[in-house]
Enzyme design. Structure first.
Site, PDB file in Angstrom:
ATOM      1  N   GLU A 168       2.373 -10.256   1.415  1.00 35.83           N
ATOM      2  CA  GLU A 168       2.566  -8.822   1.166  1.00 35.83           C
ATOM      3  C   GLU A 168       4.186  -8.591   1.456  1.00 35.83           C
ATOM      4  OE1 GLU A 168      -0.151  -6.051   3.020  1.00 35.83           O
ATOM      5  OE2 GLU A 168       0.849  -4.393   2.101  1.00 35.83           O
ATOM      6  N   HIS A 186       1.624  -8.928  -2.957  1.00 34.47           N
ATOM      7  CA  HIS A 186       0.794  -8.057  -2.721  1.00 34.47           C
ATOM      8  C   HIS A 186       1.527  -6.724  -2.845  1.00 34.47           C
ATOM      9  CE1 HIS A 186      -3.234  -6.528  -1.649  1.00 34.47           C
ATOM     10  NE2 HIS A 186      -2.629  -5.557  -0.831  1.00 34.47           N
ATOM     11  N   ASP A 229       1.107 -17.808  -2.559  1.00 37.94           N
ATOM     12  CA  ASP A 229       1.892 -16.775  -3.546  1.00 37.94           C
ATOM     13  C   ASP A 229       0.990 -16.336  -4.538  1.00 37.94           C
ATOM     14  OD1 ASP A 229       3.724 -15.373  -4.691  1.00 37.94           O
ATOM     15  OD2 ASP A 229       4.423 -16.868  -5.925  1.00 37.94           O
ATOM     16  N   ASP A 270       0.931  -1.196   0.237  1.00 41.88           N
ATOM     17  CA  ASP A 270       0.031   0.114  -0.109  1.00 41.88           C
ATOM     18  C   ASP A 270       0.655   1.171  -0.135  1.00 41.88           C
ATOM     19  OD1 ASP A 270       0.738  -0.596   2.619  1.00 41.88           O
ATOM     20  OD2 ASP A 270      -0.672   0.680   3.606  1.00 41.88           O
TER      21      ASP A 270
HETATM   22  O1  9MR Z   1      -3.691  -3.553   0.201  1.00 42.84           O
HETATM   23  C1  9MR Z   1      -3.884  -3.529   1.516  1.00 42.84           C
HETATM   24  C2  9MR Z   1      -2.647  -4.233   2.263  1.00 42.84           C
HETATM   25  O2  9MR Z   1      -1.721  -3.308   2.192  1.00 42.84           O
HETATM   26  C3  9MR Z   1      -2.894  -4.399   3.861  1.00 42.84           C
HETATM   27  O3  9MR Z   1      -1.781  -4.922   4.515  1.00 42.84           O
HETATM   28  C4  9MR Z   1      -4.290  -5.014   4.095  1.00 42.84           C
HETATM   29  C5  9MR Z   1      -4.632  -5.047   5.452  1.00 42.84           C
HETATM   30  O4  9MR Z   1      -4.683  -3.743   6.221  1.00 42.84           O
HETATM   31  O5  9MR Z   1      -5.232  -4.176   3.334  1.00 42.84           O
HETATM   32  C6  9MR Z   1      -5.235  -4.324   2.052  1.00 42.84           C
HETATM   33  O6  9MR Z   1      -6.201  -3.628   1.459  1.00 42.84           O
HETATM   34  C7  9MR Z   1      -7.250  -4.083   1.265  1.00 42.84           C
HETATM   35  C8  9MR Z   1      -8.370  -3.663   2.241  1.00 42.84           C
HETATM   36  O7  9MR Z   1      -8.178  -4.123   3.446  1.00 42.84           O
HETATM   37  C9  9MR Z   1      -9.725  -4.557   1.996  1.00 42.84           C
HETATM   38  N1  9MR Z   1     -10.069  -4.190   0.631  1.00 42.84           N
HETATM   39  C10 9MR Z   1      -9.192  -4.807  -0.383  1.00 42.84           C
HETATM   40  C11 9MR Z   1      -7.602  -4.110  -0.351  1.00 42.84           C
HETATM   41  C12 9MR Z   1      -6.745  -4.730  -1.089  1.00 42.84           C
HETATM   42  O8  9MR Z   1      -6.793  -4.094  -2.152  1.00 42.84           O
HETATM   43  O1  9MR Z   2       2.766  -6.042   9.642  1.00 40.78           O
HETATM   44  C1  9MR Z   2       1.431  -5.868  10.231  1.00 40.78           C
HETATM   45  C2  9MR Z   2       0.994  -6.749  11.166  1.00 40.78           C
HETATM   46  O2  9MR Z   2       1.835  -7.126  12.207  1.00 40.78           O
HETATM   47  C3  9MR Z   2      -0.569  -6.670  11.295  1.00 40.78           C
HETATM   48  O3  9MR Z   2      -0.978  -8.031  12.051  1.00 40.78           O
HETATM   49  C4  9MR Z   2      -1.374  -6.446  10.124  1.00 40.78           C
HETATM   50  C5  9MR Z   2      -2.862  -6.154  10.487  1.00 40.78           C
HETATM   51  O4  9MR Z   2      -2.723  -4.944  11.181  1.00 40.78           O
HETATM   52  O5  9MR Z   2      -0.790  -5.422   9.631  1.00 40.78           O
HETATM   53  C6  9MR Z   2       0.600  -5.568   9.206  1.00 40.78           C
HETATM   54  O6  9MR Z   2       1.052  -4.242   8.582  1.00 40.78           O
HETATM   55  C7  9MR Z   2       0.201  -4.073   7.159  1.00 40.78           C
HETATM   56  C8  9MR Z   2      -0.330  -2.697   7.526  1.00 40.78           C
HETATM   57  O7  9MR Z   2      -1.309  -2.897   8.346  1.00 40.78           O
HETATM   58  C9  9MR Z   2      -0.528  -2.024   6.356  1.00 40.78           C
HETATM   59  N1  9MR Z   2       0.437  -2.004   5.288  1.00 40.78           N
HETATM   60  C10 9MR Z   2       1.038  -3.293   5.084  1.00 40.78           C
HETATM   61  C11 9MR Z   2       1.470  -4.068   6.338  1.00 40.78           C
HETATM   62  C12 9MR Z   2       1.933  -5.341   6.092  1.00 40.78           C
HETATM   63  O8  9MR Z   2       1.006  -6.221   5.592  1.00 40.78           O
END
Ligand code: 9MR
Ligand code: 9MR
Length: 626
Positions: free
Chosen positions: A596, A539, A587, A213
């Site tokens: 991610e 991701h 994957d 993101d």
């Molecule tokens: O792309 C987002 C990712 O970076 C985060 O780790 C994740 C959890 O916070 O959320 C992803 O975004 C998703 C969102 O939470 C729900 N709608 C779909 C998104 C992915 O495109």
């Molecule tokens: O790394 C983070 C993990 O410890 C948490 O459990 C998770 C849900 O809150 O979020 C992870 O971090 C994500 C962040 O929320 C949004 N950007 C992507 C991060 C990696 O997935």
């Protein structure tokens, strides 16, 4: 050994180290005697991906003076013959496996093949057991140099606010600058706060995008910058800083006389300091917790195409202390290269510390997760300890020393846990600094801190010894970002090696790379481009080839988050029900909770690759635990 208990923290599981280790050991039992051959149905239920081979090796390879071990998945109750073959297929070494029984985390029935005594080098080796061959791998000294550089390039390519040139990043990886206030971007040069948080705008350009993101989060960015700068500070002690020096990386600052690793980290440090509330505003000196889109953008979205409003979120004590710690470390490490920048870091760190002391209870909530990650953290006493330790190591001042020595984390047995440090658990970082940077602490106190690091490393070795894949993570530790936790624990092992010269610690750190690079339940290297069978659909909103074939795959050196038994995304929920913890990974670009990328996972990979790329100066290394 006292039985530690861990405070429940965010998403982290909490099991005492002793209990976790005992559990792994108790469940590592020899499977029933059968006549099944290698590769027979030994992979257990819920397996997400079909493994190519039951002979699981580090697909990058092995160091000539390091441990050389592989795991064989087989239900055979009797040892089997292993053969090491060179690229021409000739057998250059052979031996028999050790039956290890069922591995709790993966539910795999495993044997161990140990070819550490082989001293040849080359590429295209395979390990063959019962007619099944591993993926090819190399044995050589320079093996980790490319990974060191590629894992660093990940950060350059995650930079916000600067165009990424294909001449540096590689063909297909160039892109325009993101978030410099050019439409459709709405940020980051003049960003408002969320409603009710502030009535002014800030220029918070720069920094690294967190992950797949486009959010920028102080707690995660700070930890990642800290690890990168720590890798450099540590290399200075080891006498190997030159390998991280100027003109070693593919970054625009190459050739400016400053070590490239510090140039890269400065991109983030400058951003972190921009996140500090200015002196004339309420809560001056605090750091905004994060800046990100008001709503989640779709996948794919290149940074410069993001049309969402960007917003600053309420300052938090955790972010402020993270800034204090990271900026204090900056002041110490950058001083020889840029005294003015170092002074600016120290000023920022001091102001952050003072502000955090005045606002100790501004907690970032877990609920603030729209458009960006929450990074909620209700316990900040560990951040106070880490910040105090960094400020003390840099300044030697009594006030910071007192904050260190009166912190419960200074003597707690929970500062270094089996599950590892992370963005919410930072006491270990304070310990690592106090153990390695000379301070005015008493000799006995310093010795005690160092002993706590080596005790933690011994715990990690015990965890590894109890498993089929030698992972420094208990079976209950496969949470979101488990690969980052694994890598962080390997950093602790490497520091224990630096402190003691104990070869078992170096071997443990290097053997951990085996896990990340293919010696695991999925027969998969989690690092893009490293190994015959590696993750390639992580991701990400730009490296989104799986979603849009005109876009690139993640570049070489990108580490996937890794197995997460929590199954916290729709793809994982649909595809991985019933998975064994260490196999809860897919994957697929949609599986953000297992696949991610993130700066805080690639940072320890950088650290470890730099460690493993150095020549061993202290003699030959045997297997972990040996
Ligand atoms: O792309 C987002 C990712 O970076 C985060 O780790 C994740 C959890 O916070 O959320 C992803 O975004 C998703 C969102 O939470 C729900 N709608 C779909 C998104 C992915 O495109
Ligand atoms: O790394 C983070 C993990 O410890 C948490 O459990 C998770 C849900 O809150 O979020 C992870 O971090 C994500 C962040 O929320 C949004 N950007 C992507 C991060 C990696 O997935």
């Amino acid at each position: 050994m006292p039985v530690p208990t861990y405070p429940l923290r965010g998403p982290r599981r909490t099991v005492s180290w002793l209990a976790a280790t005992a559990l792994s050991a108790a469940l590592l039992v020899t499977g029933p005697a059968t006549t099944s051959a290698v590769g027979a149905d030994a992979s257990g239920p819920g397996r997400s991906a079909t493994a190519d081979t039951p002979v699981r090796a580090n697909q990058l390879g092995y160091l000539p003076d390091g441990p050389k071990r592989a795991t064989v998945v087989t239900a055979s109750a009797a040892p089997l013959t292993w053969q090491l073959r060179n690229a021409a297929g000739a057998v250059v070494a052979s031996g028999t496996t050790t039956v290890r029984g069922t591995d709790t985390a993966s539910r795999d029935a495993t044997h161990l093949a140990d070819f550490s005594s082989y001293s040849g080098t080359g590429s295209g080796f395979t390990l063959v057991v019962d007619g099944r061959s591993s993926h090819p791998f190399a044995i050589g000294t320079g093996l980790y140099r490319a990974l060191r550089s590629d894992a660093m390039s990940f950060f350059h390519q995650q930079r916000s606010g600067i165009a990424i040139e294909a001449s540096l990043a590689g063909a297909g990886y160039g892109r325009p600058a993101g978030h410099l206030g050019v439409a459709p971007n709405k940020g980051d040069t003049s960003v408002p706060c969320q409603a009710g948080v502030c009535d002014y705008r800030r220029d918070v350009r720069g920094g690294w995008y967190d992950a797949g993101d486009h959010g920028k989060y102080v707690v995660n960015g700070g930890l990642s910058a800290w690890l990168m700068v720590n890798a450099y500070e540590r290399a200075g002690r080891a006498g190997t800083a030159g390998a991280l020096g100027d003109s070693t990386l593919r970054i625009p600052e190459r050739g400016n006389g400053v070590p490239d690793v510090l140039d890269e980290a400065r991109w983030e440090l400058d951003f972190l300091m921009r996140m500090q509330v200015p002196a004339d505003k309420p809560r001056a000196g605090m750091a905004f917790h994060k800046i990100h889109d008001a709503a989640w953008t779709a996948l794919p979205t290149r940074p410069e195409q993001d049309g969402q409003q960007r917003e600053l979120h309420r300052p938090s004590t955790a972010a402020t202390l993270n800034l204090a710690a990271t900026a204090a470390q900056c002041a110490r490490v950058y001083a020889p290269y840029d005294a003015a920048f170092a002074a600016r870091c120290l000023d920022s760190a001091r102001r952050a510390w003072t502000a955090a002391r005045a606002n100790p209870g501004l907690i970032a909530p877990d609920s603030d997760g729209t458009g960006g990650g929450a990074y909620g953290d209700a316990t900040v006493s560990d951040e106070f300890y880490w910040a105090a330790a960094e400020l003390y190591a840099t300044t030697g001042e009594a006030a910071y020393r007192d904050a260190v020595t009166t912190s419960p984390w200074h003597t707690s047995t929970n500062a270094l846990t089996a599950f590892g440090f992370g963005w919410a658990d930072t006491a270990a970082l304070g310990r690592l600094t106090l153990a390695t940077v000379p301070t005015g602490l008493t000799a006995s106190d310093t010795a005690r801190i160092r002993a706590s690091v080596t005790a933690a490393a011994d715990g990690h070795l015990a965890t590894m010894a109890g498993q089929g894949y030698a992972v420094p993570l208990p079976a209950s530790g496969y949470v979101w970002g488990s690969n980052g936790q694994v890598a962080n624990n390997a950093v602790v092992l490497a520091v224990a090696y630096d402190l003691t010269g104990g070869q078992r610690y170096r071997a443990g750190a290097i053997e951990t790379l085996d896990y990340l690079l293919g010696r695991n339940a999925l027969d998969l290297s989690y690092v893009t481009g490293y190994g015959e069978r590696s993750s390639q659909n992580q991701h990400h909103r730009f490296w989104a080839h799986q979603a849009d074939p005109s876009l690139p795959r993640p570049p070489a050196g990108s580490l996937a988050g890794g197995p997460n038994a929590g199954l916290q995304d729709p793809v994982a929920q649909e595809r991985l029900p019933g998975c064994a913890p260490a196999a809860c990974y897919i994957d697929d670009i949609g599986s953000y909770s297992t696949n991610e990328v993130a700066v805080n996972w690639n940072a320890p990979l950088v650290w470890l690759a730099a460690f493993a790329a150095e020549p061993s100066t202290r003699g030959r290394t045997g297997p972990a635990g040996g």
